[in-house]
Scaffold this motif. Structure first.
Motif, mmCIF file in Angstrom:
data_model
loop_
_atom_site.group_PDB
_atom_site.id
_atom_site.type_symbol
_atom_site.label_atom_id
_atom_site.label_comp_id
_atom_site.label_asym_id
_atom_site.label_seq_id
_atom_site.Cartn_x
_atom_site.Cartn_y
_atom_site.Cartn_z
ATOM 1 N N VAL A 122 0.531 -1.179 -0.072
ATOM 2 C CA VAL A 122 0.006 0.074 -0.346
ATOM 3 C C VAL A 122 0.343 1.969 -0.360
ATOM 4 O O VAL A 122 0.531 2.148 -0.780
ATOM 5 C CB VAL A 122 -1.174 -0.253 0.852
ATOM 6 C CG1 VAL A 122 -1.879 1.435 1.690
ATOM 7 C CG2 VAL A 122 -2.156 -1.339 1.056
ATOM 8 N N LEU A 123 1.972 0.952 0.783
ATOM 9 C CA LEU A 123 2.433 2.732 0.455
ATOM 10 C C LEU A 123 3.994 2.335 -0.509
ATOM 11 O O LEU A 123 3.903 3.783 -0.918
ATOM 12 C CB LEU A 123 3.880 2.591 2.090
ATOM 13 C CG LEU A 123 3.745 2.647 3.678
ATOM 14 C CD1 LEU A 123 4.146 2.361 4.082
ATOM 15 C CD2 LEU A 123 2.827 3.964 3.644
ATOM 16 N N ILE A 142 0.361 4.148 -3.012
ATOM 17 C CA ILE A 142 0.353 5.073 -3.082
ATOM 18 C C ILE A 142 1.900 5.925 -3.186
ATOM 19 O O ILE A 142 1.627 7.023 -4.132
ATOM 20 C CB ILE A 142 0.027 5.562 -1.027
ATOM 21 C CG1 ILE A 142 -0.662 4.818 -0.185
ATOM 22 C CG2 ILE A 142 0.512 7.031 -0.336
ATOM 23 C CD1 ILE A 142 -1.025 5.400 0.753
ATOM 24 N N CYS A 157 1.212 6.802 -7.064
ATOM 25 C CA CYS A 157 0.431 7.071 -7.356
ATOM 26 C C CYS A 157 1.100 9.193 -7.184
ATOM 27 O O CYS A 157 0.392 9.596 -7.655
ATOM 28 C CB CYS A 157 -0.635 7.236 -7.273
ATOM 29 S SG CYS A 157 -1.455 5.423 -7.027
ATOM 30 N N LEU A 158 1.319 9.727 -5.792
ATOM 31 C CA LEU A 158 2.067 10.490 -5.544
ATOM 32 C C LEU A 158 3.208 10.739 -6.460
ATOM 33 O O LEU A 158 3.077 12.340 -6.983
ATOM 34 C CB LEU A 158 2.789 10.784 -4.298
ATOM 35 C CG LEU A 158 1.332 10.959 -3.075
ATOM 36 C CD1 LEU A 158 1.821 10.291 -1.946
ATOM 37 C CD2 LEU A 158 0.086 12.049 -3.377
#
Length: 90
Positions: free
Chosen positions: A52-53, A56, A59-60
């Motif tokens: 998940v990290l 994220i 995506c950033l």
């Protein structure tokens, strides 16, 4: 996919005549992406948290640097017309 983005960041640095700055930025971002993987490998976080990290952070990075393509297209002397150039014909 991330290596392509990082290569694009360095290429953008060459367009802006600041290759070292963007090269170091690409190295920093690559290191940031490796942090969750390293935490997983040392058993500090569960695999799902690590995944998940990474998603994220990816995506950033993608969201933040996607306008680079539009900026490159608008630069003076840079033309994208959709036609291809044939370098070698059989």
């Amino acid at each position: 996919m991330l290596h392509i983005i990082f290569t694009g960041i360095v290429g953008y640095g060459f367009i802006l005549n600041q290759p070292l700055k963007y090269f170091l930025l690409a190295i920093l971002l690559h290191s940031i992406i490796n942090i969750p993987a390293g935490l997983y490998q040392t058993k500090k976080v569960f695999p799902l948290i690590s995944i998940v990290l990474i998603i994220i952070i990816f995506c950033l990075i993608l969201f933040y640097f996607s306008p680079i393509d539009e900026d490159v297209k608008k630069r003076k002397g840079f033309k994208i017309d959709g036609t291809e150039t044939v370098i070698y014909k059989k």
